[in-house]
Scaffold this active site. Structure first.
Site, mmCIF file in Angstrom:
data_model
loop_
_atom_site.group_PDB
_atom_site.id
_atom_site.type_symbol
_atom_site.label_atom_id
_atom_site.label_comp_id
_atom_site.label_asym_id
_atom_site.label_seq_id
_atom_site.Cartn_x
_atom_site.Cartn_y
_atom_site.Cartn_z
ATOM 1 N N GLY A 70 0.714 -1.199 0.029
ATOM 2 C CA GLY A 70 -0.033 -0.037 0.046
ATOM 3 C C GLY A 70 0.870 1.233 -0.016
ATOM 4 O O GLY A 70 0.682 2.180 -0.646
ATOM 5 N N THR A 71 2.128 1.112 0.790
ATOM 6 C CA THR A 71 3.063 2.277 0.597
ATOM 7 C C THR A 71 3.451 2.928 -0.757
ATOM 8 O O THR A 71 3.402 3.793 -0.977
ATOM 9 C CB THR A 71 4.164 1.846 1.489
ATOM 10 O OG1 THR A 71 3.685 1.600 2.973
ATOM 11 C CG2 THR A 71 5.188 2.945 1.616
ATOM 12 N N ASN A 149 -6.810 4.132 10.070
ATOM 13 C CA ASN A 149 -5.879 2.887 10.357
ATOM 14 C C ASN A 149 -6.121 3.023 12.007
ATOM 15 O O ASN A 149 -5.982 2.059 12.740
ATOM 16 C CB ASN A 149 -4.792 2.615 10.047
ATOM 17 C CG ASN A 149 -3.873 4.088 9.979
ATOM 18 O OD1 ASN A 149 -4.317 4.955 9.502
ATOM 19 N ND2 ASN A 149 -2.737 3.901 10.480
ATOM 20 N N GLN A 177 -7.285 0.389 4.788
ATOM 21 C CA GLN A 177 -8.336 -0.326 6.016
ATOM 22 C C GLN A 177 -9.533 -0.516 5.673
ATOM 23 O O GLN A 177 -10.255 -1.374 6.369
ATOM 24 C CB GLN A 177 -8.098 0.621 7.033
ATOM 25 C CG GLN A 177 -6.574 1.021 7.947
ATOM 26 C CD GLN A 177 -6.270 -0.589 8.176
ATOM 27 O OE1 GLN A 177 -6.691 -1.414 8.706
ATOM 28 N NE2 GLN A 177 -4.834 -0.564 8.861
ATOM 29 N N HIS A 199 -2.544 -7.707 2.842
ATOM 30 C CA HIS A 199 -2.537 -8.138 4.325
ATOM 31 C C HIS A 199 -3.449 -7.516 5.321
ATOM 32 O O HIS A 199 -3.361 -7.862 6.709
ATOM 33 C CB HIS A 199 -1.016 -7.995 4.672
ATOM 34 C CG HIS A 199 -0.633 -6.520 4.982
ATOM 35 N ND1 HIS A 199 -0.294 -6.419 6.325
ATOM 36 C CD2 HIS A 199 -0.147 -5.615 4.341
ATOM 37 C CE1 HIS A 199 0.197 -5.106 6.505
ATOM 38 N NE2 HIS A 199 0.231 -4.571 5.152
ATOM 39 N N THR A 235 8.978 -7.738 -12.056
ATOM 40 C CA THR A 235 8.538 -9.417 -12.194
ATOM 41 C C THR A 235 7.386 -9.391 -11.281
ATOM 42 O O THR A 235 7.518 -9.281 -10.001
ATOM 43 C CB THR A 235 9.375 -10.413 -12.270
ATOM 44 O OG1 THR A 235 10.132 -10.120 -13.287
ATOM 45 C CG2 THR A 235 8.507 -11.779 -12.445
ATOM 46 N N CYS A 321 2.822 1.421 12.516
ATOM 47 C CA CYS A 321 3.984 1.668 11.823
ATOM 48 C C CYS A 321 4.511 3.042 12.749
ATOM 49 O O CYS A 321 5.930 3.070 12.597
ATOM 50 C CB CYS A 321 3.847 2.393 10.470
ATOM 51 S SG CYS A 321 2.827 1.369 9.224
HETATM 52 C C1 LIG Z 1 -4.240 3.268 5.769
HETATM 53 C C2 LIG Z 1 -3.192 2.738 5.412
HETATM 54 N N1 LIG Z 1 -2.616 2.887 4.362
HETATM 55 C C3 LIG Z 1 -1.363 2.489 3.832
HETATM 56 C C4 LIG Z 1 -0.680 1.307 4.769
HETATM 57 C C5 LIG Z 1 0.463 0.749 4.060
HETATM 58 O O1 LIG Z 1 0.474 -0.316 3.524
HETATM 59 P P1 LIG Z 1 1.373 -1.519 3.318
HETATM 60 O O2 LIG Z 1 1.753 -2.041 4.837
HETATM 61 O O3 LIG Z 1 1.126 -2.393 2.449
HETATM 62 O O4 LIG Z 1 2.737 -0.532 3.053
HETATM 63 C C6 LIG Z 1 -1.262 1.045 5.704
HETATM 64 C C7 LIG Z 1 -0.825 -0.093 6.766
HETATM 65 O O5 LIG Z 1 -0.508 -0.180 8.023
HETATM 66 C C8 LIG Z 1 -2.483 1.748 6.183
HETATM 67 O O6 LIG Z 1 -3.088 1.264 7.520
#
Ligand SMILES: Cc1ncc(COP(=O)(O)O)c(C=O)c1O
Length: 391
Positions: A70-71, A149, A177, A199, A235, A321
């Site tokens: 997601g990042t 989150n 989320q 995940h 890939t 995080c």
């Molecule tokens: C709202 C939100 N955005 C983005 C992310 C980042 O996702 P990833 O862990 O797949 O990088 C998270 C993960 O904690 C999240 O809660």
């Protein structure tokens, strides 16, 4: 009875997802870019997963780009917008955003863009009028997440999308989320990009997706091959993508049951915590069904987390995080929570494998550990009780 109650950090992989992935970690293999039959089979598996992710979002398959997180998905959009704007102009982000957007915005600020951070109200919800007021003639992007989150509040993305459209400003919606817990339909959302991560809804880690509205810009963040229609080089993680597709299909089929199950656990937990004198945050706001956010007067969140861990329960103090940081969460401060209450808060987030019995056990553990911490506090917790802690 130990219980994992930190599903906003990450969820266990659904056994049905694992089953779908296993062949691609064993006898099946192939690079989806190869033209021989092994490659074609891998390509077919990736495209089937793309269809499943698209179906969950009410999108078309060609609008889905797979990423590793997601990042990465959030960063790709920020980088696209900033580069195309020559790192000039402004962006508007909600103060609730995940660090993948917060830190990205900070980077763009250092590179010369102006960043306006819109604080939520005390209810943990951003007011669309506040976003409207932050828009300037040179605003290049608005970022507003669908669900926090940390506190789990749902944000008025459709309203903000409508006003952004009027002003010709594109909107990034981090739906990481929200997906798998509440319906997310990109047509209703109205954003230009939406992100999700495997995940967070019982899919595998290390795989995510970015939905891109047709005509919205997207330039690759990584330089290399022409995968994902030249929008994401590298890939494909075939096993991960297959797992994400299966997780999406299961979420689509089971969403109403999931929402019901999670809300029942959360409500049961909150009733138990309230009876112990907890301050529950954002309960009157529209919110995710699985997340509870609370504080006990005179109790430090980190200390409570550690004691609960020793007792067999996983919870969090804010976003995963941010754990390890001693500063209170910026999200909670932006909501106007006093520093002490922000530091005292814990997040409990349920998932599909949690049971009512686990909730009861967690409430009992909470009662025990909060009482223990208050006994250990200077003055034996008398000060906290005098401050109106109750329980
Ligand atoms: C709202 C939100 N955005 C983005 C992310 C980042 O996702 P990833 O862990 O797949 O990088 C998270 C993960 O904690 C999240 O809660």
């Amino acid at each position: 009875m130990p219980a994992y109650c930190d599903h906003n950090a990450t969820t266990p992989v659904d056994p049905r997802v694992r089953e779908a992935m296993l062949p691609w970690l064993g006898e099946r293999h192939g690079n989806p870019s190869s033209i021989h039959r092994w490659g074609r089979a891998a390509r077919e598996a990736v495209e089937a997963a793309r269809d499943e992710v698209a179906a969950l979002l009410g999108a078309r398959s060609g609008e889905i780009v797979f990423t590793a997180s997601g990042t990465e998905a959030n960063n790709t959009v920020l980088a696209t917008v900033a580069r195309r704007a020559g790192f000039r102009g402004s962006i508007v982000v909600s103060a609730l955003e995940h660090s993948s957007i917060r830190a990205g915005a900070g980077f763009l600020e250092a590179a010369g863009m102006r960043v306006t951070r819109v604080a939520p109200g005390g209810d943990g919800v951003v007011d669309p009028a506040a976003v409207a007021a932050a828009l300037e003639d040179d605003t290049r992007l608005v970022a507003l997440m669908r669900a926090s989150n940390e506190i789990g509040t749902l944000q008025p993305v459709a309203e903000v999308a409508a006003l952004c459209r009027e002003r010709g400003v594109p909107l990034l919606c981090d739906a990481v989320q929200a997906v798998g817990k509440v319906p997310v339909d990109v047509g209703e959302l109205g954003a230009d990009w939406a992100t999700l991560g495997g995940h967070k809804f019982h899919g595998p880690p290390g795989v995510a997706a970015l939905w891109v509205r047709p005509q919205a810009a997207l330039d690759p963040l990584l330089l290399g091959g022409s995968q994902e229609r030249r929008r994401r080089a590298g890939t494909e993680n075939v096993a991960g993508v297959v797992g994400l597709g299966r997780a999406a299909a299961l979420a689509a089929a089971e969403l109403p049951d999931r929402t019901r199950h999670l809300a029942a656990l959360r409500d049961r937990f909150e009733a138990g915590a309230a009876a112990l004198g907890a301050r529950l945050h954002a309960v009157a706001s529209p919110r995710l069904p699985n997340t509870a956010h609370l504080a006990f007067d005179g109790v430090e969140g980190e200390a409570l987390l550690i004691r609960l861990d020793l007792a067999g329960f996983a919870v969090s103090t804010g976003s995963a995080c941010a754990s390890g940081a001693v500063e209170p969460s910026p999200t909670l401060l932006a909501m106007g929570l006093p520093r002490q209450e922000a530091l005292g808060s814990i997040r409990v987030s349920f998932g599909m494998t949690n049971t009512a019995a686990e909730v009861e056990a967690l409430v009992a553990a909470l009662e025990h550990e909060v009482a223990a911490l208050r006994r250990l506090a200077p003055g034996g917790g008398r000060a906290a009780r005098a401050a109106g802690a109750g329980g």
